[in-house]
Every structure is written in structure tokens, then in C-alpha cells.
Write a protein that holds these residues in place. Structure first.
Motif, PDB file in Angstrom:
ATOM      1  N   ILE A 164       0.835  -1.205   0.000  1.00  0.00           N
ATOM      2  CA  ILE A 164       0.000   0.000   0.000  1.00  0.00           C
ATOM      3  C   ILE A 164       0.871   1.256   0.000  1.00  0.00           C
ATOM      4  N   ILE A 165       1.930   1.259   0.811  1.00  0.00           N
ATOM      5  CA  ILE A 165       2.813   2.423   0.888  1.00  0.00           C
ATOM      6  C   ILE A 165       3.528   2.647  -0.438  1.00  0.00           C
ATOM      7  N   GLU A 166       3.938   1.581  -1.082  1.00  0.00           N
ATOM      8  CA  GLU A 166       4.609   1.733  -2.374  1.00  0.00           C
ATOM      9  C   GLU A 166       3.653   2.244  -3.442  1.00  0.00           C
ATOM     10  N   ALA A 167       2.363   1.918  -3.310  1.00  0.00           N
ATOM     11  CA  ALA A 167       1.373   2.398  -4.274  1.00  0.00           C
ATOM     12  C   ALA A 167       0.948   3.832  -3.978  1.00  0.00           C
ATOM     13  N   HIS A 168       0.992   4.242  -2.698  1.00  0.00           N
ATOM     14  CA  HIS A 168       0.535   5.577  -2.305  1.00  0.00           C
ATOM     15  C   HIS A 168       1.542   6.227  -1.351  1.00  0.00           C
ATOM     16  N   PRO A 169       2.778   6.436  -1.814  1.00  0.00           N
ATOM     17  CA  PRO A 169       3.829   6.926  -0.917  1.00  0.00           C
ATOM     18  C   PRO A 169       3.588   8.340  -0.399  1.00  0.00           C
ATOM     19  N   TRP A 170       3.017   9.215  -1.236  1.00  0.00           N
ATOM     20  CA  TRP A 170       2.830  10.590  -0.786  1.00  0.00           C
ATOM     21  C   TRP A 170       1.800  10.688   0.324  1.00  0.00           C
ATOM     22  N   GLU A 171       0.771   9.855   0.289  1.00  0.00           N
ATOM     23  CA  GLU A 171      -0.208   9.871   1.374  1.00  0.00           C
ATOM     24  C   GLU A 171       0.430   9.431   2.682  1.00  0.00           C
ATOM     25  N   PHE A 172       1.317   8.445   2.610  1.00  0.00           N
ATOM     26  CA  PHE A 172       2.033   7.989   3.809  1.00  0.00           C
ATOM     27  C   PHE A 172       2.910   9.111   4.358  1.00  0.00           C
ATOM     28  N   ILE A 173       3.661   9.772   3.470  1.00  0.00           N
ATOM     29  CA  ILE A 173       4.512  10.882   3.895  1.00  0.00           C
ATOM     30  C   ILE A 173       3.667  12.003   4.500  1.00  0.00           C
ATOM     31  N   ARG A 174       2.551  12.301   3.865  1.00  0.00           N
ATOM     32  CA  ARG A 174       1.684  13.370   4.367  1.00  0.00           C
ATOM     33  C   ARG A 174       1.177  13.050   5.771  1.00  0.00           C
ATOM     34  N   GLY A 175       0.802  11.776   6.012  1.00  0.00           N
ATOM     35  CA  GLY A 175       0.348  11.393   7.341  1.00  0.00           C
ATOM     36  C   GLY A 175       1.438  11.532   8.385  1.00  0.00           C
ATOM     37  N   LEU A 176       2.664  11.131   8.036  1.00  0.00           N
ATOM     38  CA  LEU A 176       3.779  11.252   8.973  1.00  0.00           C
ATOM     39  C   LEU A 176       4.077  12.714   9.295  1.00  0.00           C
ATOM     40  N   ASP A 219      13.229   6.160   3.881  1.00  0.00           N
ATOM     41  CA  ASP A 219      13.225   5.205   2.764  1.00  0.00           C
ATOM     42  C   ASP A 219      12.174   5.604   1.726  1.00  0.00           C
ATOM     43  N   THR A 220      11.021   6.074   2.208  1.00  0.00           N
ATOM     44  CA  THR A 220       9.972   6.508   1.284  1.00  0.00           C
ATOM     45  C   THR A 220      10.384   7.786   0.564  1.00  0.00           C
ATOM     46  N   LEU A 221      11.030   8.706   1.285  1.00  0.00           N
ATOM     47  CA  LEU A 221      11.542   9.920   0.641  1.00  0.00           C
ATOM     48  C   LEU A 221      12.539   9.574  -0.456  1.00  0.00           C
ATOM     49  N   ASP A 222      13.403   8.600  -0.197  1.00  0.00           N
ATOM     50  CA  ASP A 222      14.395   8.189  -1.204  1.00  0.00           C
ATOM     51  C   ASP A 222      13.708   7.712  -2.476  1.00  0.00           C
ATOM     52  N   ARG A 223      12.652   6.913  -2.326  1.00  0.00           N
ATOM     53  CA  ARG A 223      11.947   6.401  -3.500  1.00  0.00           C
ATOM     54  C   ARG A 223      11.262   7.523  -4.283  1.00  0.00           C
ATOM     55  N   LEU A 224      10.928   8.609  -3.578  1.00  0.00           N
ATOM     56  CA  LEU A 224      10.250   9.731  -4.221  1.00  0.00           C
ATOM     57  C   LEU A 224      11.224  10.775  -4.768  1.00  0.00           C
ATOM     58  N   ARG A 244      16.515  21.519   0.605  1.00  0.00           N
ATOM     59  CA  ARG A 244      16.872  21.874  -0.769  1.00  0.00           C
ATOM     60  C   ARG A 244      15.627  22.311  -1.535  1.00  0.00           C
ATOM     61  N   ARG A 245      15.805  23.331  -2.370  1.00  0.00           N
ATOM     62  CA  ARG A 245      14.669  23.976  -3.013  1.00  0.00           C
ATOM     63  C   ARG A 245      13.790  23.005  -3.791  1.00  0.00           C
ATOM     64  N   ALA A 246      14.389  22.129  -4.602  1.00  0.00           N
ATOM     65  CA  ALA A 246      13.609  21.209  -5.427  1.00  0.00           C
ATOM     66  C   ALA A 246      12.826  20.222  -4.560  1.00  0.00           C
ATOM     67  N   SER A 247      13.447  19.768  -3.476  1.00  0.00           N
ATOM     68  CA  SER A 247      12.778  18.813  -2.592  1.00  0.00           C
ATOM     69  C   SER A 247      11.650  19.478  -1.807  1.00  0.00           C
ATOM     70  N   VAL A 248      11.883  20.712  -1.368  1.00  0.00           N
ATOM     71  CA  VAL A 248      10.828  21.453  -0.683  1.00  0.00           C
ATOM     72  C   VAL A 248       9.646  21.673  -1.621  1.00  0.00           C
ATOM     73  N   ASP A 252       5.879  20.616  -0.974  1.00  0.00           N
ATOM     74  CA  ASP A 252       4.791  21.590  -1.039  1.00  0.00           C
ATOM     75  C   ASP A 252       3.682  21.126  -1.968  1.00  0.00           C
ATOM     76  N   ALA A 253       4.077  20.474  -3.073  1.00  0.00           N
ATOM     77  CA  ALA A 253       3.090  20.019  -4.060  1.00  0.00           C
ATOM     78  C   ALA A 253       2.249  18.865  -3.539  1.00  0.00           C
ATOM     79  N   HIS A 254       2.838  18.023  -2.680  1.00  0.00           N
ATOM     80  CA  HIS A 254       2.138  16.795  -2.274  1.00  0.00           C
ATOM     81  C   HIS A 254       1.748  16.759  -0.797  1.00  0.00           C
TER      82      HIS A 254
END
Length: 259
Positions: A164-176, A219-224, A244-248, A252-254
Motif C-alpha cells: 500500500i505504501i509503495e502504491a501511495h507513498p505521498w499519502e504515507f509521507i503526508r500522514g507522517l 526510505d519513502t523519501l528516497d523512493r520519491l 533543498r529547493r527542489a525537494s521542498v 509543497d506540491a504533495h
């Protein structure tokens, strides 16, 4: 009273055996719901039937469920959530800043989307809101539950959770981030052409004492493709920084700030 006589009770019990809800039976015979519930309980006892509360738990029933909402809720749980699982009390709690009404609403919505049947309530505490959902089946969906604090035991995802996390990584990051993170604005000064100027730049922090949970985050950030660094404060390596600007911009987008 006539409505409580043996005839009425027998008719009510027969309807309940057919699956008619207590509320409907109580309204039909103008009998208090508590009385109807007692009749149902006594009927079960007389027949030697053990009552099992109905559930829509995806792990127990095999039904499909909202995996996007689950990825977000898993992040919230690993951050500021816990499960109480006792003989007569079972619930999932997520603690939210009382001023962040968007987060409170998102936490409640995620619980309802993952498991619609259990009741969800808000409990007001000094400075925070506890969003609670009542069912013992939350332990089925969060097998990381156990005795003691999360950082004092191993935290690892089950294979089905990892999918599930691999399919929806941004939602997991957002929750954390919405649980144990923040978006802040840092500033610094530089001398340009002899003039001291102030520069501001946004930054994301995630802070969690559990090394396992921090690793799930990084680990999820690395995949993204999000660059991050450890930020040690007072000798404690509990902070993960994204500056870093690109990562921020990706964050911000997700994800965005809590609200």
C-alpha cells in the motif's frame, strides 16, 4: 404495562432473530431500546449463543477498502496515534493540535473511509483534540500495536502494508508529516555588495524518537527523489530535515503545511 407483556416480548424477539435492528423493534412496539436490548441479550443467553459484534474490518472480511486513506492514516498512527485494546475498551486515537481543524477533519475522514462502521468521536483536551474510533479490529489493520511505547519496540510493516505504501507513498509521507512533522520558514543573512541582506527559505522537519519510524520515512523519501539530511539537536538524531529547493517544492506540491 401491556406493551411489555409476554406477547409483545415474544414478537419482538422473533423480529430480532430475523435481523431487525433494536431501534426498529423498539419503535414498532413503543418499548425503550434498553428493554429491547435486554430481551435480545436474554434470548441469546437462553439459546447459548455467543454474541459477536458485526464488523467491516478489511482484514477479517476480505472486503476492498480505501487504501489511499489507509496510507495517510498509517502515517498518522505511527506518529501521534495509539491503540487502546482492553477487554471492554478498544479504540484507535490520533492526537491533533486543537487549532489545526483541517488536520482534525482529515484524521476523522480517514478513519471513516478505512472502516465506516465503527463510531468516530472527538475528545477535547487542553491544547489538542483526540480523534477516536471504537472497534477492537483496529489492531488487525495496525499490527504494529503492542505493549509499551513505539520507540521501545521494533516497528516494521507487514508485506500488505508495504504494498500500500509503495502504491501511495505521498499519502504515507503526508500522514507522517501531519503527525510528527512541520513546515517552517528559516532565515539567514548574507553580505551582498557590502550590504547585509536577510533571506528566508522554507524547510520541512520530521521528528520521531523511533529509529524504525524515521527509517520508514526516509526510505519513502528516497523512493520519491526527495533529498533529506539528519539534523542532530542536543545530541539527539531524531530530526529529519528537507531544505533543498527542489525537494521542498515536491513536498509543497504533495504535502504542504498542517492547517
Amino acid at each position: 404495562m401491556e406493551q411489555h407483556g409476554p406477547s409483545i416480548r415474544a414478537q419482538a424477539v422473533e423480529l430480532m432473530r430475523q435481523g431487525v435492528p433494536n431501534r426498529t423493534v423498539a419503535e414498532r412496539f413503543d418499548v425503550p431500546r434498553g428493554t429491547v436490548g435486554w430481551w435480545r441479550s436474554e434470548d441469546r443467553r437462553a439459546r447459548g449463543e455467543t454474541y459477536e459484534r458485526p464488523t467491516d474490518c478489511p482484514r477479517c472480511t476480505g472486503r476492498e477498502f480505501d487504501k489511499v486513506a489507509y496510507a495517510y492514516l498509517l502515517g498518522l498512527y505511527l506518529g501521534d496515534g495509539h491503540i487502546v485494546s482492553k477487554r471492554k475498551q478498544h479504540h484507535l486515537s490520533v492526537f491533533c493540535n486543537a487549532t489545526q481543524i483541517g488536520l482534525i477533519s482529515a484524521a476523522e475522514d480517514a478513519m471513516r473511509r478505512v472502516m465506516p462502521s465503527p463510531s468516530v468521536r472527538q475528545r477535547h483536551k487542553p491544547g489538542c483534540i483526540e480523534v477516536k474510533s471504537y472497534t477492537k479490529h483496529w489492531t488487525c489493520l495496525f499490527p504494529q500495536h503492542g505493549p509499551g511505547k513505539k520507540h521501545e519496540r521494533r516497528i516494521a510493516l507487514e508485506p500488505w502494508q508495504q504494498e500500500i505504501i509503495e502504491a501511495h507513498p505521498w499519502e504515507f509521507i503526508r500522514g507522517l508529516v501531519h503527525s510528527d512533522g512541520c513546515r517552517i520558514t528559516n532565515w539567514t543573512t548574507r553580505t551582498v555588495a557590502g550590504e547585509r541582506k536577510r533571506y528566508e527559505y522554507p524547510r520541512y522537519f520530521f521528528t520521531n524518537v523511533s529509529e524504525d519510524i524515521r527509517r520508514l520515512y526516509t526510505d519513502t523519501l528516497d523512493r520519491l527523489g526527495v533529498e533529506w539530511t539528519h539534523c542532530t539537536r542536543n545530541g539527539n538524531p531524531y530530526n529529519i530535515s528537507i531544505a533543498r529547493r527542489a525537494s521542498v517544492a515536491l513536498m509543497d506540491a504533495h504535502v504542504g503545511p498542517k492547517y
